[in-house]
Scaffold this motif. Structure first.
Motif, PDB file in Angstrom:
ATOM      1  N   VAL A   1      -5.518  84.936  -5.030  1.00 34.58           N
ATOM      2  CA  VAL A   1      -6.963  85.051  -4.822  1.00 34.58           C
ATOM      3  C   VAL A   1      -7.686  85.283  -6.139  1.00 34.58           C
ATOM      4  O   VAL A   1      -8.795  84.767  -6.355  1.00 34.58           O
ATOM      5  CB  VAL A   1      -7.264  86.187  -3.821  1.00 34.58           C
ATOM      6  CG1 VAL A   1      -8.755  86.504  -3.784  1.00 34.58           C
ATOM      7  CG2 VAL A   1      -6.799  85.799  -2.423  1.00 34.58           C
ATOM      8  N   THR A   2      -7.086  86.050  -7.064  1.00 29.26           N
ATOM      9  CA  THR A   2      -7.755  86.396  -8.316  1.00 29.26           C
ATOM     10  C   THR A   2      -7.042  85.880  -9.560  1.00 29.26           C
ATOM     11  O   THR A   2      -7.604  85.950 -10.651  1.00 29.26           O
ATOM     12  CB  THR A   2      -7.879  87.934  -8.436  1.00 29.26           C
ATOM     13  OG1 THR A   2      -6.587  88.527  -8.293  1.00 29.26           O
ATOM     14  CG2 THR A   2      -8.807  88.480  -7.374  1.00 29.26           C
ATOM     15  N   LEU A   3      -5.822  85.387  -9.447  1.00 25.13           N
ATOM     16  CA  LEU A   3      -5.061  84.961 -10.622  1.00 25.13           C
ATOM     17  C   LEU A   3      -5.694  83.722 -11.244  1.00 25.13           C
ATOM     18  O   LEU A   3      -6.073  82.795 -10.528  1.00 25.13           O
ATOM     19  CB  LEU A   3      -3.609  84.665 -10.225  1.00 25.13           C
ATOM     20  CG  LEU A   3      -2.573  84.637 -11.340  1.00 25.13           C
ATOM     21  CD1 LEU A   3      -2.421  86.014 -11.958  1.00 25.13           C
ATOM     22  CD2 LEU A   3      -1.234  84.158 -10.794  1.00 25.13           C
ATOM     23  N   PRO A   4      -5.851  83.675 -12.580  1.00 26.75           N
ATOM     24  CA  PRO A   4      -6.422  82.472 -13.214  1.00 26.75           C
ATOM     25  C   PRO A   4      -5.630  81.228 -12.882  1.00 26.75           C
ATOM     26  O   PRO A   4      -4.411  81.271 -12.688  1.00 26.75           O
ATOM     27  CB  PRO A   4      -6.340  82.806 -14.716  1.00 26.75           C
ATOM     28  CG  PRO A   4      -6.263  84.287 -14.790  1.00 26.75           C
ATOM     29  CD  PRO A   4      -5.528  84.730 -13.556  1.00 26.75           C
ATOM     30  N   LEU A   5      -6.349  80.144 -12.796  1.00 24.33           N
ATOM     31  CA  LEU A   5      -5.807  78.804 -12.545  1.00 24.33           C
ATOM     32  C   LEU A   5      -5.453  78.562 -11.082  1.00 24.33           C
ATOM     33  O   LEU A   5      -5.602  77.455 -10.589  1.00 24.33           O
ATOM     34  CB  LEU A   5      -4.576  78.541 -13.430  1.00 24.33           C
ATOM     35  CG  LEU A   5      -4.166  77.087 -13.615  1.00 24.33           C
ATOM     36  CD1 LEU A   5      -5.218  76.339 -14.421  1.00 24.33           C
ATOM     37  CD2 LEU A   5      -2.830  76.992 -14.329  1.00 24.33           C
ATOM     38  N   PHE A   6      -4.991  79.586 -10.360  1.00 24.87           N
ATOM     39  CA  PHE A   6      -4.638  79.409  -8.954  1.00 24.87           C
ATOM     40  C   PHE A   6      -5.785  79.784  -8.023  1.00 24.87           C
ATOM     41  O   PHE A   6      -5.759  79.417  -6.853  1.00 24.87           O
ATOM     42  CB  PHE A   6      -3.403  80.251  -8.607  1.00 24.87           C
ATOM     43  CG  PHE A   6      -2.155  79.825  -9.302  1.00 24.87           C
ATOM     44  CD1 PHE A   6      -1.395  78.774  -8.822  1.00 24.87           C
ATOM     45  CD2 PHE A   6      -1.735  80.474 -10.454  1.00 24.87           C
ATOM     46  CE1 PHE A   6      -0.234  78.380  -9.473  1.00 24.87           C
ATOM     47  CE2 PHE A   6      -0.576  80.097 -11.110  1.00 24.87           C
ATOM     48  CZ  PHE A   6       0.167  79.044 -10.620  1.00 24.87           C
ATOM     49  N   SER A   7      -6.754  80.541  -8.525  1.00 27.12           N
ATOM     50  CA  SER A   7      -7.806  81.062  -7.659  1.00 27.12           C
ATOM     51  C   SER A   7      -9.084  80.233  -7.681  1.00 27.12           C
ATOM     52  O   SER A   7     -10.060  80.610  -7.043  1.00 27.12           O
ATOM     53  CB  SER A   7      -8.149  82.499  -8.089  1.00 27.12           C
ATOM     54  OG  SER A   7      -8.635  82.528  -9.416  1.00 27.12           O
ATOM     55  N   TYR A   8      -9.085  79.104  -8.401  1.00 27.99           N
ATOM     56  CA  TYR A   8     -10.334  78.376  -8.581  1.00 27.99           C
ATOM     57  C   TYR A   8     -10.716  77.610  -7.327  1.00 27.99           C
ATOM     58  O   TYR A   8      -9.860  77.235  -6.509  1.00 27.99           O
ATOM     59  CB  TYR A   8     -10.227  77.426  -9.768  1.00 27.99           C
ATOM     60  CG  TYR A   8     -10.016  78.154 -11.078  1.00 27.99           C
ATOM     61  CD1 TYR A   8     -10.624  79.384 -11.305  1.00 27.99           C
ATOM     62  CD2 TYR A   8      -9.204  77.630 -12.070  1.00 27.99           C
ATOM     63  CE1 TYR A   8     -10.436  80.054 -12.487  1.00 27.99           C
ATOM     64  CE2 TYR A   8      -9.009  78.311 -13.257  1.00 27.99           C
ATOM     65  CZ  TYR A   8      -9.628  79.516 -13.450  1.00 27.99           C
ATOM     66  OH  TYR A   8      -9.440  80.199 -14.621  1.00 27.99           O
ATOM     67  N   ARG A   9     -12.015  77.364  -7.195  1.00 26.56           N
ATOM     68  CA  ARG A   9     -12.528  76.699  -5.990  1.00 26.56           C
ATOM     69  C   ARG A   9     -12.076  75.250  -5.897  1.00 26.56           C
ATOM     70  O   ARG A   9     -12.030  74.680  -4.808  1.00 26.56           O
ATOM     71  CB  ARG A   9     -14.062  76.762  -6.003  1.00 26.56           C
ATOM     72  CG  ARG A   9     -14.615  78.171  -5.914  1.00 26.56           C
ATOM     73  CD  ARG A   9     -16.112  78.196  -6.055  1.00 26.56           C
ATOM     74  NE  ARG A   9     -16.780  77.394  -5.035  1.00 26.56           N
ATOM     75  CZ  ARG A   9     -18.090  77.213  -4.980  1.00 26.56           C
ATOM     76  NH1 ARG A   9     -18.867  77.766  -5.892  1.00 26.56           N
ATOM     77  NH2 ARG A   9     -18.619  76.480  -4.036  1.00 26.56           N
ATOM     78  N   SER A  10     -11.781  74.645  -7.045  1.00 31.71           N
ATOM     79  CA  SER A  10     -11.323  73.255  -7.022  1.00 31.71           C
ATOM     80  C   SER A  10      -9.915  73.117  -6.439  1.00 31.71           C
ATOM     81  O   SER A  10      -9.502  72.013  -6.085  1.00 31.71           O
ATOM     82  CB  SER A  10     -11.350  72.674  -8.439  1.00 31.71           C
ATOM     83  OG  SER A  10     -10.573  73.467  -9.307  1.00 31.71           O
ATOM     84  N   VAL A  11      -9.171  74.218  -6.362  1.00 37.37           N
ATOM     85  CA  VAL A  11      -7.849  74.199  -5.721  1.00 37.37           C
ATOM     86  C   VAL A  11      -8.048  74.372  -4.219  1.00 37.37           C
ATOM     87  O   VAL A  11      -8.644  75.356  -3.780  1.00 37.37           O
ATOM     88  CB  VAL A  11      -6.954  75.323  -6.271  1.00 37.37           C
ATOM     89  CG1 VAL A  11      -5.588  75.301  -5.606  1.00 37.37           C
ATOM     90  CG2 VAL A  11      -6.814  75.206  -7.785  1.00 37.37           C
ATOM     91  N   PRO A  12      -7.599  73.429  -3.397  1.00 36.37           N
ATOM     92  CA  PRO A  12      -7.826  73.521  -1.943  1.00 36.37           C
ATOM     93  C   PRO A  12      -7.210  74.785  -1.345  1.00 36.37           C
ATOM     94  O   PRO A  12      -6.146  75.250  -1.777  1.00 36.37           O
ATOM     95  CB  PRO A  12      -7.144  72.263  -1.394  1.00 36.37           C
ATOM     96  CG  PRO A  12      -7.047  71.331  -2.556  1.00 36.37           C
ATOM     97  CD  PRO A  12      -6.894  72.188  -3.771  1.00 36.37           C
ATOM     98  N   SER A  13      -7.896  75.339  -0.355  1.00 38.16           N
ATOM     99  CA  SER A  13      -7.407  76.565   0.290  1.00 38.16           C
ATOM    100  C   SER A  13      -6.076  76.326   0.998  1.00 38.16           C
ATOM    101  O   SER A  13      -5.210  77.213   1.023  1.00 38.16           O
ATOM    102  CB  SER A  13      -8.442  77.080   1.289  1.00 38.16           C
ATOM    103  OG  SER A  13      -9.662  77.386   0.646  1.00 38.16           O
ATOM    104  N   THR A  14      -5.912  75.141   1.570  1.00 39.21           N
ATOM    105  CA  THR A  14      -4.643  74.840   2.236  1.00 39.21           C
ATOM    106  C   THR A  14      -3.484  74.845   1.237  1.00 39.21           C
ATOM    107  O   THR A  14      -2.379  75.302   1.560  1.00 39.21           O
ATOM    108  CB  THR A  14      -4.722  73.471   2.919  1.00 39.21           C
ATOM    109  OG1 THR A  14      -5.168  72.490   1.972  1.00 39.21           O
ATOM    110  CG2 THR A  14      -5.709  73.512   4.084  1.00 39.21           C
ATOM    111  N   PHE A  15      -3.759  74.372   0.022  1.00 38.80           N
ATOM    112  CA  PHE A  15      -2.708  74.389  -1.013  1.00 38.80           C
ATOM    113  C   PHE A  15      -2.371  75.823  -1.398  1.00 38.80           C
ATOM    114  O   PHE A  15      -1.193  76.169  -1.579  1.00 38.80           O
ATOM    115  CB  PHE A  15      -3.177  73.605  -2.234  1.00 38.80           C
ATOM    116  CG  PHE A  15      -2.239  73.689  -3.415  1.00 38.80           C
ATOM    117  CD1 PHE A  15      -1.095  72.907  -3.457  1.00 38.80           C
ATOM    118  CD2 PHE A  15      -2.491  74.556  -4.462  1.00 38.80           C
ATOM    119  CE1 PHE A  15      -0.227  72.982  -4.531  1.00 38.80           C
ATOM    120  CE2 PHE A  15      -1.633  74.644  -5.533  1.00 38.80           C
ATOM    121  CZ  PHE A  15      -0.497  73.853  -5.572  1.00 38.80           C
TER     122      PHE A  15
END
Length: 258
Positions: A23-37
């Motif tokens: 949820v907060t980790l850089p690179l993994f928490s960005y909005r461009s990364v789909p929630s399902t992923f």
């Protein structure tokens, strides 16, 4: 099969910490990364980790709710500290934009959905590509895995009231601003000299409209300075990544009571 179900509460705790990290980790928490992923990656990562860790037998009771809250706070806090360290890049870009005259022309960051400085966004994209090229995302995932060596699943409380934790976070924030100043200092210093030169020209040649000449001159000098200082910036980005990983580990040790 029944024996595996006995470890299901412990698996839920692992899943809670991993998803809170994402949820907060850089690179993994960005909005461009789909929630399902994010959900799928968190689930399978937690599943793999549950086979690698020695999961204890935990009963679902009032203590289990406290453990869930603790696991969520661990993931959120450590990911947030890592994100705060990388924010130094955008702060440095804000310093440079202010001197260039780009401070009014902020852009919407598609990763976070908030306004960010143009040069800061440019530096941030370079930093993320550099982070991926040196496998920094693998090191962050390793940090999630090895966090269980420092903060046990059965630990029911976090020493958030400990003055060492607060002091450590304040030092991390202080270091963030120091690195931001180091990133911005070469370009800001050059622009300061340009301002001094324009002031001298305005005094010696009053007929010249310095306001018309000054803005495009500062923009051009800024881009030239950025190009020639990219090597220094990349070196500081490496230091920033090392600081981020050391800060994550240090915070884990303090939260684990070590």
């Amino acid at each position: 099969m029944l024996e595996s179900l006995n470890y299901f509460p412990a698996f839920l705790l692992v899943l809670t910490r991993v998803t809170a990290f994402f949820v907060t980790l850089p690179l993994f928490s960005y909005r461009s990364v789909p929630s399902t992923f994010k959900v799928g990656l968190g689930f399978f990562f937690a599943l793999v980790m549950s086979f690698s860790l020695e999961l204890p037998l935990i009963e679902i009771n009032g203590m289990f709710i406290m453990l869930v809250v603790k696991e969520m706070m661990v993931g959120l806090l450590i990911g947030l500290v890592a994100y705060m360290i990388l924010t130094a890049i955008q702060i440095a870009g804000g310093f440079i934009d202010f001197q260039m005259g780009f401070a009014i022309a902020n852009v919407i960051d598609p990763q976070t959905g908030v306004q960010s400085p143009i040069i800061g966004q440019f530096f941030y994209m370079f930093a993320l590509l550099l982070l991926l090229s040196v496998n920094g995302h693998h090191l962050m995932l390793d940090g999630i895995f090895y966090s269980y060596e420092l903060i046990s699943i059965t630990q029911a409380w976090l020493p958030l009231g400990d003055e060492r934790v607060l002091e450590y976070v304040l030092k991390a924030v202080n270091m963030m601003f120091v690195i931001a100043l180091q990133l911005a200092f070469p370009i800001v210093a050059i622009l300061f000299l340009v301002d001094v030169a324009l002031g001298i020209v305005a005094r010696t040649v009053p007929q010249l409209n310095v306001f018309v000449v000054g803005l495009p001159l500062k923009i051009g000098v800024s881009f030239i300075a950025i190009i020639f200082s990219m090597t220094i910036l990349f070196t500081l980005f490496y230091q920033l990544f090392e600081l981020m990983l050391h800060t994550m580990r240090g915070l884990m040790e303090l939260l684990g009571g070590l």
